[in-house]
Design a protein around this motif. Structure first.
Motif, PDB file in Angstrom:
ATOM      1  N   THR A   1     -11.270   5.160  11.209  1.00 42.16           N
ATOM      2  CA  THR A   1     -11.506   4.898   9.797  1.00 42.16           C
ATOM      3  C   THR A   1     -10.180   4.556   9.133  1.00 42.16           C
ATOM      4  O   THR A   1      -9.219   5.317   9.242  1.00 42.16           O
ATOM      5  CB  THR A   1     -12.122   6.134   9.103  1.00 42.16           C
ATOM      6  OG1 THR A   1     -13.356   6.453   9.742  1.00 42.16           O
ATOM      7  CG2 THR A   1     -12.366   5.875   7.631  1.00 42.16           C
ATOM      8  N   ALA A   2     -10.138   3.409   8.455  1.00 42.34           N
ATOM      9  CA  ALA A   2      -8.926   3.018   7.733  1.00 42.34           C
ATOM     10  C   ALA A   2      -8.837   3.826   6.446  1.00 42.34           C
ATOM     11  O   ALA A   2      -9.806   3.927   5.693  1.00 42.34           O
ATOM     12  CB  ALA A   2      -8.952   1.535   7.426  1.00 42.34           C
ATOM     13  N   ILE A   3      -7.680   4.415   6.213  1.00 44.33           N
ATOM     14  CA  ILE A   3      -7.424   5.184   4.997  1.00 44.33           C
ATOM     15  C   ILE A   3      -6.346   4.436   4.204  1.00 44.33           C
ATOM     16  O   ILE A   3      -5.259   4.186   4.709  1.00 44.33           O
ATOM     17  CB  ILE A   3      -6.906   6.605   5.320  1.00 44.33           C
ATOM     18  CG1 ILE A   3      -7.829   7.332   6.293  1.00 44.33           C
ATOM     19  CG2 ILE A   3      -6.667   7.384   4.036  1.00 44.33           C
ATOM     20  CD1 ILE A   3      -9.182   7.667   5.738  1.00 44.33           C
ATOM     21  N   ILE A   4      -6.687   4.080   2.967  1.00 43.53           N
ATOM     22  CA  ILE A   4      -5.737   3.419   2.079  1.00 43.53           C
ATOM     23  C   ILE A   4      -5.701   4.226   0.786  1.00 43.53           C
ATOM     24  O   ILE A   4      -6.740   4.520   0.205  1.00 43.53           O
ATOM     25  CB  ILE A   4      -6.166   1.970   1.766  1.00 43.53           C
ATOM     26  CG1 ILE A   4      -6.235   1.143   3.053  1.00 43.53           C
ATOM     27  CG2 ILE A   4      -5.213   1.341   0.755  1.00 43.53           C
ATOM     28  CD1 ILE A   4      -6.860  -0.224   2.861  1.00 43.53           C
ATOM     29  N   ALA A   5      -4.495   4.580   0.363  1.00 45.10           N
ATOM     30  CA  ALA A   5      -4.355   5.321  -0.894  1.00 45.10           C
ATOM     31  C   ALA A   5      -3.270   4.650  -1.726  1.00 45.10           C
ATOM     32  O   ALA A   5      -2.243   4.221  -1.196  1.00 45.10           O
ATOM     33  CB  ALA A   5      -3.993   6.775  -0.618  1.00 45.10           C
TER      34      ALA A   5
ATOM     35  N   LEU B   1       0.851  -1.186   0.000  1.00 42.85           N
ATOM     36  CA  LEU B   1       0.000   0.000   0.000  1.00 42.85           C
ATOM     37  C   LEU B   1       0.888   1.238   0.000  1.00 42.85           C
ATOM     38  O   LEU B   1       1.836   1.317   0.772  1.00 42.85           O
ATOM     39  CB  LEU B   1      -0.882   0.016   1.248  1.00 42.85           C
ATOM     40  CG  LEU B   1      -1.670  -1.258   1.553  1.00 42.85           C
ATOM     41  CD1 LEU B   1      -2.359  -1.136   2.901  1.00 42.85           C
ATOM     42  CD2 LEU B   1      -2.669  -1.528   0.461  1.00 42.85           C
ATOM     43  N   ASP B   2       0.571   2.204  -0.845  1.00 37.42           N
ATOM     44  CA  ASP B   2       1.367   3.430  -0.856  1.00 37.42           C
ATOM     45  C   ASP B   2       1.186   4.202   0.444  1.00 37.42           C
ATOM     46  O   ASP B   2       2.141   4.705   1.016  1.00 37.42           O
ATOM     47  CB  ASP B   2       0.979   4.313  -2.044  1.00 37.42           C
ATOM     48  CG  ASP B   2       1.472   3.733  -3.360  1.00 37.42           C
ATOM     49  OD1 ASP B   2       2.460   2.978  -3.344  1.00 37.42           O
ATOM     50  OD2 ASP B   2       0.871   4.037  -4.394  1.00 37.42           O
ATOM     51  N   TYR B   3      -0.054   4.302   0.892  1.00 36.22           N
ATOM     52  CA  TYR B   3      -0.339   5.016   2.142  1.00 36.22           C
ATOM     53  C   TYR B   3      -1.393   4.233   2.920  1.00 36.22           C
ATOM     54  O   TYR B   3      -2.365   3.753   2.349  1.00 36.22           O
ATOM     55  CB  TYR B   3      -0.893   6.426   1.869  1.00 36.22           C
ATOM     56  CG  TYR B   3       0.105   7.338   1.227  1.00 36.22           C
ATOM     57  CD1 TYR B   3       1.038   8.015   2.004  1.00 36.22           C
ATOM     58  CD2 TYR B   3       0.124   7.520  -0.141  1.00 36.22           C
ATOM     59  CE1 TYR B   3       1.968   8.848   1.411  1.00 36.22           C
ATOM     60  CE2 TYR B   3       1.050   8.354  -0.736  1.00 36.22           C
ATOM     61  CZ  TYR B   3       1.970   9.012   0.054  1.00 36.22           C
ATOM     62  OH  TYR B   3       2.890   9.838  -0.521  1.00 36.22           O
ATOM     63  N   PHE B   4      -1.193   4.155   4.228  1.00 34.61           N
ATOM     64  CA  PHE B   4      -2.155   3.470   5.085  1.00 34.61           C
ATOM     65  C   PHE B   4      -2.155   4.139   6.452  1.00 34.61           C
ATOM     66  O   PHE B   4      -1.112   4.497   6.979  1.00 34.61           O
ATOM     67  CB  PHE B   4      -1.797   1.991   5.249  1.00 34.61           C
ATOM     68  CG  PHE B   4      -2.679   1.279   6.230  1.00 34.61           C
ATOM     69  CD1 PHE B   4      -3.960   0.902   5.868  1.00 34.61           C
ATOM     70  CD2 PHE B   4      -2.245   1.007   7.518  1.00 34.61           C
ATOM     71  CE1 PHE B   4      -4.798   0.262   6.768  1.00 34.61           C
ATOM     72  CE2 PHE B   4      -3.072   0.380   8.422  1.00 34.61           C
ATOM     73  CZ  PHE B   4      -4.349   0.003   8.046  1.00 34.61           C
ATOM     74  N   GLY B   5      -3.333   4.270   7.033  1.00 38.82           N
ATOM     75  CA  GLY B   5      -3.442   4.804   8.379  1.00 38.82           C
ATOM     76  C   GLY B   5      -4.851   4.686   8.888  1.00 38.82           C
ATOM     77  O   GLY B   5      -5.791   4.410   8.133  1.00 38.82           O
TER      78      GLY B   5
END
Length: 166
Positions: free
Chosen positions: A137-141, A128-132
Motif C-alpha cells: 500500500t502506497a502511503i503519501i502524507a 511529497l513530505d512522506y512517501f513509502g
C-alpha cells in the motif's frame, strides 16, 4: 533537502500543484506567472512559516537551524527574506513542532517512510513530505499548517489541496 535543493526545486519550471491552481484561477495569470515569468512569486509570512515548519519536522531541527536564521527584522531582499524568521515566527514553529513531533502517527511517518521525496516527469513535478510502501500500500502524507483548525476544511477547499492528489 538543503537550501540549494529547495531553491532548485522552486526554480524548476515543470508544472506543479500551485501552477495547476493558478491555471484554474486564470489561464492568463498562469501564462504570465509560469511561462513568461513576468509575475514574481509572492513569498509571504504563511509560506515562510509553513516551509520552515515542514523542514523542521521532515528533515530535522539541525537542518532547519542551519537553513533558517532568526533575526530581529527580516531583509527586504526576497532571496534572503525567505530563509529568515522573526523571533515570533521561530517561537510559533517551535510550539507547533513540540505539539506534533511526539504524536504516534508522526513517529510512524518518521520511522517508516521516506521524507521529502521529489517526483518529476517530463512536464510535472511534485514534492511529497512522506512517501513509502507498506504491505503493498502506497502511503503519501503532506503536512499542512493553518492558523485555525476549526476553519481548516474551508482553507483546504480554498487552497485546492485536491490538486495534489493528481
Amino acid at each position: 533537502m538543503s537550501k540549494l535543493q529547495i531553491q532548485t526545486y522552486f526554480a524548476d519550471k515543470r508544472i506543479s500543484q500551485s501552477a495547476l491552481k493558478d491555471y484554474k484561477k486564470c489561464p492568463n495569470f498562469f501564462n504570465h506567472r509560469h511561462l513568461l515569468c513576468d509575475i514574481e512569486d509572492d513569498i509571504n509570512d504563511n509560506f515562510i512559516i509553513g516551509s520552515a515548519f515542514d523542514m523542521c519536522v521532515t528533515q530535522g531541527r539541525e537542518l532547519y537551524e542551519e537553513t533558517y536564521e532568526v533575526v530581529s527584522r527580516r531583509s527586504s531582499n526576497k532571496e534572503e527574506k525567505q530563509f529568515q524568521l522573526t523571533r515570533l515566527q521561530a517561537s510559533q514553529i517551535e510550539s507547533m513542532y513540540n505539539r506534533i513531533v511526539n504524536q504516534p502517527l508522526m513517529e510512524q511517518f518518521q520511522n517508516k517512510l521516506d521524507k521529502q521525496v521529489i517526483i518529476t516527469t517530463r512536464w510535472v513535478k511534485g514534492m511529497l513530505d512522506y512517501f513509502g510502501i507498506i504491505n503493498e500500500t502506497a502511503i503519501i502524507a503532506d503536512l499542512k499548517t493553518c492558523a485555525n483548525l476549526d476553519k481548516f476544511r474551508y482553507n483546504a477547499e480554498d487552497f485546492q489541496y485536491k490538486f495534489q492528489q493528481a
